[in-house]
Every structure is written in C-alpha cells, then in structure tokens.
Design a protein around this motif. Structure first.
Motif, short mmCIF file in Angstrom:
data_model
loop_
_atom_site.label_atom_id
_atom_site.label_comp_id
_atom_site.label_asym_id
_atom_site.label_seq_id
_atom_site.Cartn_x
_atom_site.Cartn_y
_atom_site.Cartn_z
N ALA A 62 -23.21 4.75 29.74
CA ALA A 62 -22.14 3.91 29.22
C ALA A 62 -21.51 3.08 30.34
O ALA A 62 -21.19 1.90 30.17
N GLN A 63 -21.32 3.70 31.49
CA GLN A 63 -20.73 2.96 32.61
C GLN A 63 -21.67 1.86 33.11
O GLN A 63 -21.22 0.76 33.47
N VAL A 64 -22.97 2.14 33.11
CA VAL A 64 -23.95 1.12 33.52
C VAL A 64 -23.94 -0.06 32.56
O VAL A 64 -23.96 -1.23 32.97
N GLU A 65 -23.89 0.24 31.25
CA GLU A 65 -23.87 -0.84 30.25
C GLU A 65 -22.61 -1.68 30.39
O GLU A 65 -22.65 -2.90 30.25
N ARG A 66 -21.49 -1.02 30.67
CA ARG A 66 -20.26 -1.78 30.86
C ARG A 66 -20.34 -2.66 32.10
O ARG A 66 -19.86 -3.80 32.10
N SER A 67 -20.97 -2.18 33.15
CA SER A 67 -21.14 -2.97 34.36
C SER A 67 -22.02 -4.19 34.10
O SER A 67 -21.78 -5.28 34.61
N ARG A 68 -23.04 -3.99 33.26
CA ARG A 68 -23.90 -5.11 32.90
C ARG A 68 -23.11 -6.17 32.12
O ARG A 68 -23.27 -7.38 32.35
N LEU A 69 -22.28 -5.70 31.21
CA LEU A 69 -21.44 -6.63 30.45
C LEU A 69 -20.49 -7.38 31.37
O LEU A 69 -20.27 -8.59 31.21
N LEU A 70 -19.92 -6.67 32.35
CA LEU A 70 -19.01 -7.32 33.29
C LEU A 70 -19.74 -8.38 34.11
O LEU A 70 -19.22 -9.47 34.35
N ASP A 71 -20.96 -8.07 34.52
CA ASP A 71 -21.76 -9.04 35.28
C ASP A 71 -22.03 -10.29 34.44
O ASP A 71 -21.92 -11.42 34.93
N ARG A 72 -22.38 -10.06 33.16
CA ARG A 72 -22.62 -11.19 32.26
C ARG A 72 -21.33 -11.98 32.03
O ARG A 72 -21.35 -13.21 31.99
N LEU A 73 -20.22 -11.28 31.93
CA LEU A 73 -18.93 -11.94 31.73
C LEU A 73 -18.58 -12.84 32.90
O LEU A 73 -18.15 -13.99 32.71
N ARG B 133 -17.30 -20.04 25.74
CA ARG B 133 -16.04 -19.36 25.44
C ARG B 133 -16.20 -18.35 24.32
O ARG B 133 -15.57 -17.28 24.34
N GLN B 134 -17.02 -18.68 23.32
CA GLN B 134 -17.29 -17.69 22.27
C GLN B 134 -17.99 -16.47 22.86
O GLN B 134 -17.65 -15.33 22.51
N ALA B 135 -18.96 -16.71 23.72
CA ALA B 135 -19.69 -15.59 24.33
C ALA B 135 -18.77 -14.74 25.19
O ALA B 135 -18.87 -13.50 25.20
N ILE B 136 -17.84 -15.39 25.90
CA ILE B 136 -16.87 -14.63 26.70
C ILE B 136 -16.04 -13.74 25.79
O ILE B 136 -15.80 -12.55 26.11
N GLY B 137 -15.57 -14.28 24.67
CA GLY B 137 -14.80 -13.47 23.73
C GLY B 137 -15.59 -12.30 23.18
O GLY B 137 -15.07 -11.18 23.04
N LEU B 138 -16.87 -12.54 22.85
CA LEU B 138 -17.72 -11.46 22.33
C LEU B 138 -17.93 -10.38 23.38
O LEU B 138 -17.90 -9.17 23.06
N ILE B 139 -18.15 -10.78 24.61
CA ILE B 139 -18.36 -9.79 25.67
C ILE B 139 -17.09 -8.97 25.89
O ILE B 139 -17.13 -7.74 26.06
N GLN B 140 -15.95 -9.64 25.90
CA GLN B 140 -14.70 -8.91 26.10
C GLN B 140 -14.46 -7.91 24.97
O GLN B 140 -14.01 -6.78 25.22
N THR B 141 -14.76 -8.31 23.74
CA THR B 141 -14.65 -7.37 22.61
C THR B 141 -15.61 -6.22 22.78
O THR B 141 -15.26 -5.05 22.54
N ASN B 142 -16.83 -6.52 23.20
CA ASN B 142 -17.84 -5.48 23.37
C ASN B 142 -17.47 -4.53 24.52
O ASN B 142 -17.75 -3.32 24.46
N MET B 143 -16.83 -5.08 25.55
CA MET B 143 -16.40 -4.22 26.66
C MET B 143 -15.32 -3.25 26.21
O MET B 143 -15.28 -2.09 26.68
N LYS B 144 -14.45 -3.68 25.30
CA LYS B 144 -13.44 -2.75 24.76
C LYS B 144 -14.10 -1.63 23.98
O LYS B 144 -13.70 -0.45 24.10
N LEU B 145 -15.12 -1.97 23.20
CA LEU B 145 -15.86 -0.93 22.49
C LEU B 145 -16.56 0.01 23.47
O LEU B 145 -16.57 1.23 23.28
N MET B 146 -17.10 -0.57 24.54
CA MET B 146 -17.79 0.26 25.52
C MET B 146 -16.79 1.18 26.24
O MET B 146 -17.12 2.33 26.57
N ASP B 147 -15.56 0.70 26.47
CA ASP B 147 -14.52 1.56 27.05
C ASP B 147 -14.22 2.74 26.14
O ASP B 147 -14.03 3.87 26.61
#
Length: 432
Positions: A183-194, A146-160
């Motif tokens: 930037a779009q590729v990195e966001r897609s990677r974060l989404l996959d990890r999420l 759950r912590q990792a999910i929160g970190l990824i979601q925060t990071n995805m907002k920064l990537m947006d």
C-alpha cells in the motif's frame, strides 16, 4: 447582381458547414476571453499585423512616378576670366526632367505589391487560426491535467485509508506486513505521478499565458468540465470547407499572382522608359546679341540592351510561378493529410469516451466494490484489492484523457478548415 451572387455563395458555404460542425460546443467564457486576448497581445500576431501594414504601405511607393530631377549648370565659362559676358556660349542652365516608365510598368508594379499585401493579410488570418488552435489545444490539455490531478488526489486519500486499514489488521494479527508495504509503494507511485502532472500543468499554464501575451507565472482560473462533442463530419465536407475557408489557400493564390505579375514585369522590361526634359539658359545682357536667353527640350530613352539579364528575369519569373503552384499543391496535400488524421483521432477518441463511460468504468467500479466487500470478509487478498482500485483509477484517467483528446482534435479540425468563427456562431442554435 454581385450582391445576389455573394449571398448565394455565403448560403452555400453555410449549408455545408451546418451538417459538418453540428454539435460543436461553444467556448467557455474564460476560454473565449483568452482567445480574444491572444488575438490582441500575441507577439507573433502583432508582428504579422505589422507585416500587413508594411505590405500595404509599399503599394503607393512602387506605383508612383520617380522623383523629377532639377539640375543647375554653369556652362562654357572661359578659363582665363571665368566671366559670363565674354563669349556667347556662356550661360547658366536650369534643367527639369521627369522619367516616365513604359506604359503598364507602374500598374504591374502596383498589382504586384497588392498581391503581396493579400499574401500578408491571408497569412495573418491563418496565423490567427493557428494561435487560437494552440490556445485551445493547451487549454484542453491543461483541463485533462487538472482532472487527472484531482483523480490522483482522491485516489491517494483512498490509499491512505487502505494503509490505515492494513496497519490496523496487521497489528491485530489479521494482515501481512507485505500488504502494508504494498500500500505504501502504491501511494508513492501515485505521489510520483501527481508531481509529474503538477509540473506538466504548470508548463501548460505558462504556455497559455505566453500565447496570450501575459507573464508566464500568472495564475489561471479553474477550467470548466469538458463539453461533449457529438458531431462527426465527413472527410469530403471537411476538404471542401478547407478549400473555401482556409486563409492560406488565398495566400497561395496571392503568391501565384505575385509570380504572374513578376513575369509580366520582366517582359515589360524589354520596353524602354522615357525621360522628358526642359531647359532654360540665362545669358548675360551685355553680350553682342544682347544676351538672349535660350530654351531647350527633348526626350531621352534607355536602350534595353543587352537582353541576357532580361531573359534571365523572365526565366526566374516562370520558375517562381511553377514553384508557387507546387507549394500550393504541397499545402493542399498537407491539409488533406491533417484533416484525415484529425478526423481519425476525433472518431477514435469519441469511441473511447463511449467505451469508458458505457462499459469499462462501470464494470471496473462494480468489480472494485465487490472486491472491497470480499476483502472485508477475508475472501480476497490485499493485492487483489489494490489492483482493483488502481484499475479503476487508470480507467478514469484514460477517460479524462480521451475527453481532452476529443476537444483537441475538434480544435485542430476547426483550425485546419478555417471555420473557427463560423462554427462558434452556428453551434448554439444547433445544440438547441
């Protein structure tokens, strides 16, 4: 005197436990309620409790005398008339008999059943520790997820934000299209990890619900932030604590006791059992001797021959005793190995937490801030900025994993030493 010795033993065990587990955090309220619920509703624990009841119920059964025997016989009726008043040999017999095992057999059987009950109790107590450890382990794993999910979601907002920034710079001719695509590729990677972490978190939640006997789809409340575990027990103390408190050591002692009683019973089987009986014959009154009734009595015993099967039973009991000792030795080896590995994992995770908190993450955050400032004035390219951001993200994920590993390693050590409840009861006063 016995009470004084018991108090001394208890104080000695606590004296060892205090320095070994100082700094162990108290379970959160929600985790404590889950642990209590698991002890009541976990199916494996319910089955183990029933096994204890089964073993306890056998004690009185095996130590009781065999049922007395009552027989009724119509003796010596002449085949031509089938009357009871023609011959003095005719009569109706009532016979009552009771078999008495050779002295010591019933007591040995009772002690054998008692040792089996001790084995079942100790296995149940050890299973409680293991179930509690599984709940804790999955709980802290879910905490990390759950912590990792929160970190990824925060990071995805920064990537947006980065995507909007790169698109704006590209539209005014100050950026490159490849930066937008990167930037779009990195966001897609974060989404996959999420998505992967969300699936893992759902599986962990289902496992916790299963362990506590709930429907797997039932929701769980938010998990508290992990509390730092500061204690560093020594391996020698852990081994002493495990031998004193781990229920399975008592279980193997009971298993050895069972084998000893089996050997004793096999040797007693060379001794005969006795059957005492008494009979009464009713005879017809119109016989020449006026039909006087007869009484009779006697003792019979079995002859313990041949001896081949008894010698085999003794050999079996001896082999069973040797096997029980080897099983205990093997369990001791496994416990020592688990303590060594658990302590190594705990110390490594604690060092990683200190390293990430005290050095790596602050440095990575400073590097990211400096890179962002440099990017805003076109001193570094976009790829350098994204790499800096992803580095901070990875280190924060690694910190959350290390914090979870500390808690999980501590839970394994508690379960392996058998000090789950003691550690929980003494830790609040130590932390103060």
């Amino acid at each position: 005197m016995k009470l004084l010795l018991s108090l001394i033993v208890l104080l000695c065990s606590l004296t060892i436990a205090l320095p070994a587990f100082a700094g162990m955090p108290v379970d959160s309220e929600l985790l404590s309620s889950l642990l209590a619920e698991a002890e009541i509703h976990n199916p494996a624990l319910q089955a183990a409790r029933e096994a204890v009841d089964v073993a306890a119920s056998r004690i009185d059964q095996v130590s009781a005398l065999p049922d007395p025997m009552l027989s009724i016989s119509l003796m010596n009726y002449p085949i031509d008339t089938l009357r009871n008043d023609k011959t003095p040999m005719t009569g109706n017999d009532f016979k009552l008999s009771q078999m008495f095992p050779f002295p010591g057999k019933l007591a040995t059987k009772r002690e054998l059943a008692h040792q089996h009950e001790l084995w079942a109790k100790a296995k149940y107590e050890d299973l409680v520790l293991q179930v509690r450890q599984q709940v804790r382990d999955t709980w802290f794993k879910l905490s990390f997820q759950r912590q990792a999910i929160g970190l990824i979601q925060t990071n995805m907002k920064l990537m947006d934000d980065f995507i909007r920034l790169t698109e704006a710079r590209y539209q005014v001719g100050k950026g490159l299209q490849q930066n937008v695509l990167k930037a779009q590729v990195e966001r897609s990677r974060l989404l996959d990890r999420l998505l992967g972490l969300q699936q893992d978190a759902e599986n962990s939640k289902a496992r916790i619900n299963s362990l506590v006997g709930r429907p797997t789809e039932q929701s769980l409340a938010d998990i508290d932030e992990p509390v730092e575990v500061s204690y560093t027990p020594s391996l020698e103390n852990l081994r002493k604590l495990a031998r004193q408190n781990r229920p399975m050591f008592g279980a193997f002692d009971a298993l050895i006791g069972q084998s000893e009683q089996k050997g004793k019973l096999a040797k007693l089987d060379y001794r005969p059992d006795f059957t005492v009986w008494a009979g009464y014959r009713f005879r017809a009154d119109d016989l020449p001797d006026k039909g006087t009734d007869f009484v009779s009595g006697g003792v019979s015993l079995n002859l313990p021959f041949p001896n081949a099967k008894r010698r085999a039973a003794v050999r079996e009991a001896d082999a069973s005793l040797r096997m029980a000792h080897q099983q205990r030795n093997e369990f001791t080896r496994q416990v020592d190995l688990a303590l060594h590995n658990g302590l190594t994992d705990l110390q490594q995770a604690q060092q990683l937490v200190k390293l990430y908190r005290g050095g790596i993450i602050p440095q990575a955050e400073q590097t990211y801030k400096a890179t962002l400032s440099a990017y805003q004035v076109d001193k570094v390219d976009f790829l350098t900025l994204t790499d800096s951001l992803m580095t901070v993200y990875r280190f924060r994920i690694d910190l959350a994993r290390a914090e979870s590993d500390v808690q999980r390693s501590a839970a394994r050590l508690l379960a392996t030493t058998g000090l789950d409840d003691i550690a929980q009861s003494i830790s609040p006063s130590l932390d103060r």
